[in-house]
Scaffold this motif. Structure first.
Motif, PDB file in Angstrom:
ATOM      1  N   ILE A  94      63.958 -54.168  47.527  1.00  0.00           N
ATOM      2  CA  ILE A  94      63.908 -53.393  48.201  1.00  0.00           C
ATOM      3  C   ILE A  94      62.812 -51.687  47.504  1.00  0.00           C
ATOM      4  O   ILE A  94      61.579 -51.930  47.606  1.00  0.00           O
ATOM      5  CB  ILE A  94      64.201 -52.337  48.974  1.00  0.00           C
ATOM      6  N   ALA A  95      63.287 -51.977  45.788  1.00  0.00           N
ATOM      7  CA  ALA A  95      62.825 -51.109  45.068  1.00  0.00           C
ATOM      8  C   ALA A  95      61.381 -51.725  44.111  1.00  0.00           C
ATOM      9  O   ALA A  95      60.706 -51.102  44.296  1.00  0.00           O
ATOM     10  CB  ALA A  95      63.394 -51.032  43.345  1.00  0.00           C
ATOM     11  N   ARG A  96      61.362 -53.064  44.826  1.00  0.00           N
ATOM     12  CA  ARG A  96      60.327 -53.625  43.637  1.00  0.00           C
ATOM     13  C   ARG A  96      58.789 -53.441  44.923  1.00  0.00           C
ATOM     14  O   ARG A  96      57.839 -53.211  44.332  1.00  0.00           O
ATOM     15  CB  ARG A  96      60.162 -55.278  43.414  1.00  0.00           C
ATOM     16  N   LEU A  97      59.110 -53.665  45.603  1.00  0.00           N
ATOM     17  CA  LEU A  97      58.335 -53.815  47.081  1.00  0.00           C
ATOM     18  C   LEU A  97      57.731 -52.321  47.021  1.00  0.00           C
ATOM     19  O   LEU A  97      56.422 -51.814  47.168  1.00  0.00           O
ATOM     20  CB  LEU A  97      59.099 -53.965  48.368  1.00  0.00           C
ATOM     21  N   PHE A  98      58.794 -50.800  47.419  1.00  0.00           N
ATOM     22  CA  PHE A  98      58.434 -49.955  46.729  1.00  0.00           C
ATOM     23  C   PHE A  98      57.211 -48.999  46.163  1.00  0.00           C
ATOM     24  O   PHE A  98      56.662 -48.687  46.513  1.00  0.00           O
ATOM     25  CB  PHE A  98      59.408 -48.383  46.927  1.00  0.00           C
ATOM     26  N   LYS A  99      57.516 -49.576  44.533  1.00  0.00           N
ATOM     27  CA  LYS A  99      56.566 -49.656  43.477  1.00  0.00           C
ATOM     28  C   LYS A  99      55.440 -50.526  43.871  1.00  0.00           C
ATOM     29  O   LYS A  99      54.397 -49.182  43.689  1.00  0.00           O
ATOM     30  CB  LYS A  99      57.023 -50.169  42.620  1.00  0.00           C
ATOM     31  N   GLU A 100      55.664 -51.385  44.618  1.00  0.00           N
ATOM     32  CA  GLU A 100      54.227 -51.507  44.986  1.00  0.00           C
ATOM     33  C   GLU A 100      53.683 -51.273  45.616  1.00  0.00           C
ATOM     34  O   GLU A 100      52.541 -51.096  45.803  1.00  0.00           O
ATOM     35  CB  GLU A 100      54.531 -53.088  45.466  1.00  0.00           C
ATOM     36  N   LYS A 101      53.945 -51.045  46.497  1.00  0.00           N
ATOM     37  CA  LYS A 101      53.364 -50.159  48.242  1.00  0.00           C
ATOM     38  C   LYS A 101      53.203 -48.940  46.902  1.00  0.00           C
ATOM     39  O   LYS A 101      51.989 -48.214  48.425  1.00  0.00           O
ATOM     40  CB  LYS A 101      54.001 -50.292  49.572  1.00  0.00           C
ATOM     41  N   PHE A 102      53.833 -48.089  46.601  1.00  0.00           N
ATOM     42  CA  PHE A 102      52.995 -46.635  46.275  1.00  0.00           C
ATOM     43  C   PHE A 102      53.598 -46.213  45.393  1.00  0.00           C
ATOM     44  O   PHE A 102      54.826 -46.312  44.590  1.00  0.00           O
ATOM     45  CB  PHE A 102      54.574 -46.244  47.257  1.00  0.00           C
ATOM     46  N   PRO A 103      52.515 -46.651  44.215  1.00  0.00           N
ATOM     47  CA  PRO A 103      52.259 -47.140  42.658  1.00  0.00           C
ATOM     48  C   PRO A 103      53.191 -45.771  42.287  1.00  0.00           C
ATOM     49  O   PRO A 103      53.136 -45.490  40.616  1.00  0.00           O
ATOM     50  CB  PRO A 103      50.650 -46.893  42.363  1.00  0.00           C
ATOM     51  N   ASP A 104      52.542 -44.385  42.922  1.00  0.00           N
ATOM     52  CA  ASP A 104      52.683 -42.924  42.586  1.00  0.00           C
ATOM     53  C   ASP A 104      53.903 -42.097  42.561  1.00  0.00           C
ATOM     54  O   ASP A 104      54.398 -41.991  41.584  1.00  0.00           O
ATOM     55  CB  ASP A 104      51.664 -41.669  43.607  1.00  0.00           C
ATOM     56  N   ILE A 105      54.668 -43.035  43.426  1.00  0.00           N
ATOM     57  CA  ILE A 105      55.912 -42.710  43.434  1.00  0.00           C
ATOM     58  C   ILE A 105      57.116 -43.005  41.762  1.00  0.00           C
ATOM     59  O   ILE A 105      57.091 -45.138  42.176  1.00  0.00           O
ATOM     60  CB  ILE A 105      56.860 -43.545  44.362  1.00  0.00           C
ATOM     61  N   PRO A 106      58.046 -43.290  41.205  1.00  0.00           N
ATOM     62  CA  PRO A 106      58.625 -43.859  39.960  1.00  0.00           C
ATOM     63  C   PRO A 106      59.938 -44.964  40.540  1.00  0.00           C
ATOM     64  O   PRO A 106      60.407 -44.723  41.727  1.00  0.00           O
ATOM     65  CB  PRO A 106      59.199 -42.450  39.473  1.00  0.00           C
ATOM     66  N   TYR A 107      59.441 -45.621  39.718  1.00  0.00           N
ATOM     67  CA  TYR A 107      60.582 -47.111  40.345  1.00  0.00           C
ATOM     68  C   TYR A 107      61.435 -46.868  40.295  1.00  0.00           C
ATOM     69  O   TYR A 107      62.589 -45.672  39.093  1.00  0.00           O
ATOM     70  CB  TYR A 107      60.126 -48.163  39.490  1.00  0.00           C
TER      71      TYR A 107
END
Lengths: 220, 472, 255
Positions: free
Chosen positions: B162-175
């Protein structure tokens, strides 16, 4: 289209009513019944299990609890209902206290939506009653205490009278004859907003309040 | 046979995924333990389940009357009621409402009926954005996957996924793979959407006929958001979700949350009986209730299969199913997976397309043991196996007889011919004991992971006689 | 959901229904069951005309074929004696599914009467014969796998355990997730071999983890499945039907 569908569905259901065995007589379900002190203990412990705070307070002093908890949490503004059942006591208790700042809004929420969504820290509402078995508050939001107040701000204070503490949900529905008088929205709230959707790990404050603070007023 | 190949392919994929296996096992172990802890008294649980079954059976026995009563009460309360025979009709109704309000965004609470409708894809093909707001459903929407469990939709994903998914979809939010941080990020993103959306959609857990009340169970508050903040609320439900009385709700609620996740109650239990009334300061001005049939009235025709419709969608059957635990929800290829899905979905889609599902069960009965409304799932699986191969035309099931093959039917006829004659049977068994020395027992797939069983030198029939046990 | 069961007083005679798996693959288990009953002073009748309960066809959807075979069993257990079955699965079939199979037919009455006389072996030993066992064997660590039908249809999981607990030198080991199905499921093992293999492998792991010397079960299907898999892995765990196991440990050999 929908009227045609309606008739077709109902016709099918009526024509082919399956041969049900008549459902047998309702079985009696044993329901818990606690004396007042135990009922309060049950209520408190259920809510605390889901990370709600419960303050059991003498009815005369509940605003002091509200004030001190709000101060302790460094809440900067607190929404309350000007014409709600808690207003008089809150206004009296606050006097010229600066923080948290009391906010009241009597306009429809749509007209000050941005403020409640992004700038209000906490709201205080009353609860109609409560349920010991599951640690639940019963809210029937109304014109004075709208639905969003218990949902949108990150902290929700809720004040309820111990006299209104039912043993079970079933008892409340029956005693208050809900079926005759359902409001627009009846709610049970049993803790702060939570989710376990990420790897079965509990996280609080998903979309609703992160903190639920219950003030239970007792007569003694 | 294509369906069988597809199903088996998905099963193989699932079984080959070690991470999925570990996620499912630990999740199901956790859910089973929580449920068990919630029902400490077996007798009380039995009584409550019996009550639940009676309430649901009672509602089904009066279904047409209760639907009309529900419609009447809702209408009196100001809720607009729509009926749809098919998914296409239901989607069309939602689209019409969206267009009437020139709405470009639909914000959704968790609804399995909307999954059944494939509503997101439909509206998106008409230029309308759909946004899932339940945290698990939101994650899956980002991932472009359907839910794999009806209560815990993203149960197959780890927090790192899920963390990777968020990073991919929202690159502005830190991993971050911290659950609180991930949840906080989702809250921030979705809050803006709740704020802006003009139409919200939800499912319905129970629809109360006597008061025209729609009940919703949830923990996150997104369901309340969807049904409170936008000016229009659309509730979608199957026609079977109706209950007669408000007093029937507390026992069902108790069964539902405890069976599903082992919670005494969910954070929110939301009962909606009307749109915003004069003087009220919030709440939708329009509430629509959409009643979907989509094959349910056909299931209703059969006095045994109708019990499928008792289901309150707690998911306990899948949590306790050894097959679901091995293959996960996606392998089923249906909206509702697991044991209840294996009886419900083939009846809706037809045994010709999903007849494989009732066969893929050991009939172990773990599902029926925990079902809060006592649906006899193994019995209905067995019934559908019969419907699938029966050769007459008397049954009601869609796709009846589609699984019958000449070869299999001949095998069972030969089996019956052998076993209904004691003489033939004894002869065959005696022969088997002789032949086993010559012919190894090659049982195809059986011996892939097992030593074949050894045929005894003498049958029990022979030994009983030798040991002096009387024949009559 | 097992109904509240009532048990008869100790009868003079019983019928024994072998089941087809016992007949061909595990006859010693059937014989052990019959000997255990006979040792308690009850005559055991083994009708030579019995074949199979019909479950394989019934669970495959071939209902007419199953009925034809079931009727053959009805024809050879005609007297009013209890019918004892060394299998939870076949007992469940005859006790609970026969009435379902013949509901509404002309045979309904006599089928119900037949079904009410069916007992699984361990429940019969415990509740009707009130058997008391004296353990003559060497100390051994045993894992018990109770079949799903024994546990859930017949409700005799406790009876299985109670019998093993009577044996003083048997240490009953408890495996993780003991209630979970072993993945046999009749034709399931052949129709869904991959899922079945995963299930039996998990079950075998759980049993091996207990450090048991021996696997005991009251159902031959599970024994064939788990035992066959343990053998395939060349695990040093033997497997035995509960009737054979009890008979071997409580039967004084001559001399």
């Amino acid at each position: 289209m929908t009227a045609k569908a309606r008739d077709a569905i109902l016709r099918r259901l009526r024509n082919k009513q399956p041969g049900f065995d008549t459902p047998s007589q309702p079985v009696a379900i044993e329901t818990p019944s606690w004396p007042m002190e135990a009922r309060i203990a049950q209520f408190k412990s259920m809510l605390e299990t889901v990370r709600a705070e419960v303050h059991v307070t003498a009815a005369a002093h509940w605003t002091e609890t509200l004030k001190s908890v709000a101060e302790e949490k460094q809440i900067s503004n607190l929404l309350y209902a000007k014409q709600g059942p808690l207003a008089q006591a809150i206004e009296r208790a606050w006097g010229d206290t600066l923080l948290p700042k009391l906010v009241c809004e009597e306009r429809p929420v749509d007209e000050w939506k941005e403020q409640i969504f992004f700038h209000i820290d906490a709201a205080v509402t009353s609860a109609r009653a409560a349920i010991a078995e599951t640690g639940s508050l019963i809210l029937w939001p109304d014109a004075f205490e709208p639905r969003t107040w218990s949902l949108v701000p990150p902290v929700h204070f809720v004040v309820v009278d111990a006299e209104k503490l039912y043993n079970t949900f079933a008892e409340a529905v029956e005693a208050e004859q809900w079926a005759q008088q359902m409001p627009t929205n009846a709610l049970l709230i049993s803790g702060p907003s939570k989710s376990a959707d990420i790897q079965q790990t509990l996280a609080y404050g998903v979309h609703g309040p992160t903190e639920l603070i219950v003030i239970l007023k007792t007569s003694s | 046979m294509q369906q069988r190949a597809d199903f088996n392919h998905r099963v193989e994929q699932a079984l080959g995924n070690a991470q999925l296996k570990a996620s499912l096992r630990s999740a199901m172990d956790g859910l089973m333990a929580s449920r068990k802890a919630c029902f400490p008294d077996a007798d009380a649980l039995d009584a409550l389940r019996l009550r639940g079954a009676q309430i649901r059976a009672n509602a089904l026995s009066k279904l047409p009357q209760l639907l009309q009563q529900l419609e009447q009460r809702c209408t009196e309360n100001g809720i607009r009621v729509h009926w749809a025979e098919s998914v296409d009709e239901a989607n069309g109704i939602v689209l019409d409402i969206m267009r009437q309000h020139q709405a470009e965004l639909l914000i959704k609470g968790k609804s399995m009926v909307s999954e059944e409708m494939d509503l997101n894809r439909f509206l998106e093909s008409h230029g309308i954005e759909c946004l899932e707001s339940d945290l698990g459903e939101y994650i899956l929407q980002l991932a472009g996957e359907p839910p794999s469990h009806i209560v815990a939709p993203a149960i197959h994903k780890t927090r790192q996924d899920i963390a990777r998914l968020f990073k991919e979809k929202f690159p502005d939010i830190p991993y971050s793979d911290d659950v609180d941080t991930l949840t906080g990020n989702a809250r921030g993103i979705l809050r803006k959407k709740f704020y802006a959306a003009r139409v919200g959609l939800s499912g319905v857990n129970f629809a109360v006929a006597e008061s025209g009340t729609l009940c919703l169970v949830e923990n996150e508050g997104n369901g309340r958001m969807c049904t409170t903040v936008p000016p229009v609320h659309i509730a979608v439900t199957g026609i079977e979700k109706v209950v007669e009385k408000l007093a029937h709700v507390p026992p069902l609620l108790k069964l539902l949350t405890r069976s599903a996740t082992g919670q005494p109650i969910t954070t929110y239990f939301n009962m909606i009986s009307s749109p915003r009334k004069t003087g009220e300061k919030d709440g939708p001005k329009e509430v629509h209730l959409l009643l979907l049939d989509n094959g349910r009235s056909r299931i209703y025709e059969d006095s045994e299969l109708v019990n499928t419709l008792r289901c309150i969608r707690c998911g306990a059957c899948m949590n306790h199913c050894p097959i679901y635990t091995r293959i996960g929800g996606h392998a089923y290829g249906t909206t509702i997976p697991g044991p209840i899905g294996s009886i419900l979905e083939p009846q809706k889609a037809g045994l010709d397309s999903l007849g494989e599902l009732p066969v893929a069960s050991t009939l172990c009965g773990a599902c029926a043991e925990v079902c809060p409304v006592r649906i006899p799932i193994p019995r209905l699986l067995n019934r559908l196996r019969y419907e699938r191969i029966r050769s007459d035309r008397d049954g009601a099931s869609h796709g009846q007889g589609s699984g019958r093959t000449v070869k299999e039917a001949a095998i069972w006829q030969a089996w019956s011919w052998l076993h209904r004659s004691p003489r033939r049977y004894r002869l065959a068994m005696a022969l088997a004991t002789r032949l086993c020395k010559i012919l190894p027992l090659g049982l195809g797939p059986w011996t892939r992971v097992r030593k074949p069983p050894r045929i005894a030198a003498r049958t029990l029939h022979q030994r009983a006689r030798e040991e002096g046990f009387n024949d009559r | 959901m097992p109904e509240q069961k009532r048990y008869p007083a100790k009868p003079k005679r019983v019928y024994f229904f072998a089941t087809c798996l016992v007949d061909l693959l595990f006859p010693e288990a059937g014989l052990a069951g019959m000997q255990l009953i006979r040792r308690e002073g009850v005559e055991v009748i083994f009708p030579q005309d019995q074949t199979c309960c019909g479950q394989p066809a019934w669970n495959s959807g071939y209902r007419d074929e199953a009925r034809e075979v079931a009727l053959q069993q009805l024809a050879c257990f005609t007297e009013d004696h209890p019918i004892v079955v060394p299998s939870g699965s076949c007992a469940g079939m005859m006790r609970h599914h026969y009435p379902e199979m013949f509901a509404g037919s002309a045979d309904q009455g006599r089928v119900e009467a037949f079904s009410s006389r069916v007992y699984e072996l361990t429940e019969f030993l415990v509740h009707v014969l009130k058997i008391a066992l004296q353990d003559l064997g060497e100390p051994v660590r045993v894992a018990l796998h109770t079949s799903c039908s024994a546990r859930r249809e017949m409700g005799v999981a406790e009876e299985h355990e109670a019998l093993l607990k009577q044996l003083s030198k048997v240490e009953l080991m408890t495996q993780a997730r003991k209630e979970e199905c072993c993945g046999f499921g009749g034709t399931f093992a052949v129709k869904q071999p991959a899922i079945s293999a995963e299930m039996v492998s998990d079950k075998a792991n759980a049993i091996a983890d207990t450090g048991a010397d021996l696997l005991v079960s009251g159902d031959c299907g599970c024994l064939m499945n788990i035992g066959g898999h343990l053998d395939y892995r060349q695990a040093s765990i033997d497997s035995r039907h509960i009737a054979s196991f009890i008979w071997e440990r409580t039967h004084a050999t001559e001399g």
